[in-house]
Design a protein around this motif. Structure first.
Motif, PDB file in Angstrom:
ATOM      1  N   LEU A  84      29.990 -59.451  63.151  1.00  0.00           N
ATOM      2  CA  LEU A  84      29.821 -60.887  62.917  1.00  0.00           C
ATOM      3  C   LEU A  84      28.858 -61.144  61.759  1.00  0.00           C
ATOM      4  O   LEU A  84      29.114 -61.997  60.901  1.00  0.00           O
ATOM      5  CB  LEU A  84      29.316 -61.566  64.194  1.00  0.00           C
ATOM      6  CG  LEU A  84      29.208 -63.082  64.157  1.00  0.00           C
ATOM      7  CD1 LEU A  84      30.575 -63.708  63.917  1.00  0.00           C
ATOM      8  CD2 LEU A  84      28.606 -63.584  65.449  1.00  0.00           C
TER       9      LEU A  84
ATOM     10  N   ILE B  11      29.811 -63.083  58.278  1.00  0.00           N
ATOM     11  CA  ILE B  11      29.032 -64.248  57.822  1.00  0.00           C
ATOM     12  C   ILE B  11      28.434 -63.994  56.442  1.00  0.00           C
ATOM     13  O   ILE B  11      28.493 -64.864  55.565  1.00  0.00           O
ATOM     14  CB  ILE B  11      27.948 -64.603  58.860  1.00  0.00           C
ATOM     15  CG1 ILE B  11      28.602 -65.176  60.119  1.00  0.00           C
ATOM     16  CG2 ILE B  11      26.938 -65.588  58.287  1.00  0.00           C
ATOM     17  CD1 ILE B  11      27.659 -65.356  61.284  1.00  0.00           C
ATOM     18  N   THR B  12      27.883 -62.793  56.232  1.00  0.00           N
ATOM     19  CA  THR B  12      27.315 -62.509  54.916  1.00  0.00           C
ATOM     20  C   THR B  12      28.382 -62.453  53.835  1.00  0.00           C
ATOM     21  O   THR B  12      28.131 -62.858  52.705  1.00  0.00           O
ATOM     22  CB  THR B  12      26.507 -61.197  54.913  1.00  0.00           C
ATOM     23  OG1 THR B  12      27.325 -60.135  55.395  1.00  0.00           O
ATOM     24  CG2 THR B  12      25.256 -61.308  55.734  1.00  0.00           C
TER      25      THR B  12
END
Length: 87
Positions: free
Chosen positions: A30, A34-35
């Motif tokens: 996750l 997200i990054t």
């Protein structure tokens, strides 16, 4: 005369998955997603050939999170396929 299936896998029982390792791997995945989204948003705003500390930090964060996710999943899979230690 017995006919054995040459494609049959050995019937050794496998350990259950280590849920703690799976949760850690999921969290790392996750973080990597997200990054990567944040990285793409930052990269679109840049001029060609430039890089900022934010983009570099997000890139390093993505590489570290993805690598750790792969390592944790490998460890979880190895624990599952190894035979039970003798009691």
């Amino acid at each position: 005369m017995s006919h054995e299936d040459p494609w049959a896998q050995d019937e050794t029982p496998k350990r259950p998955w280590n849920r703690a390792l799976l949760v850690v791997a999921g969290a790392l995945a996750l973080v990597a997603v997200i990054t990567s989204v944040l990285l793409s948003q930052q990269a679109v705003q840049l001029e060609a050939g430039t890089i900022t500390a934010t983009v570099l930090g997000l890139l390093v964060g993505f590489i570290v999170a993805a690598t750790l996710c792969i390592i944790v999943l490998y460890v979880a899979a190895r624990q599952r396929t190894r035979p039970e230690p003798p009691s």
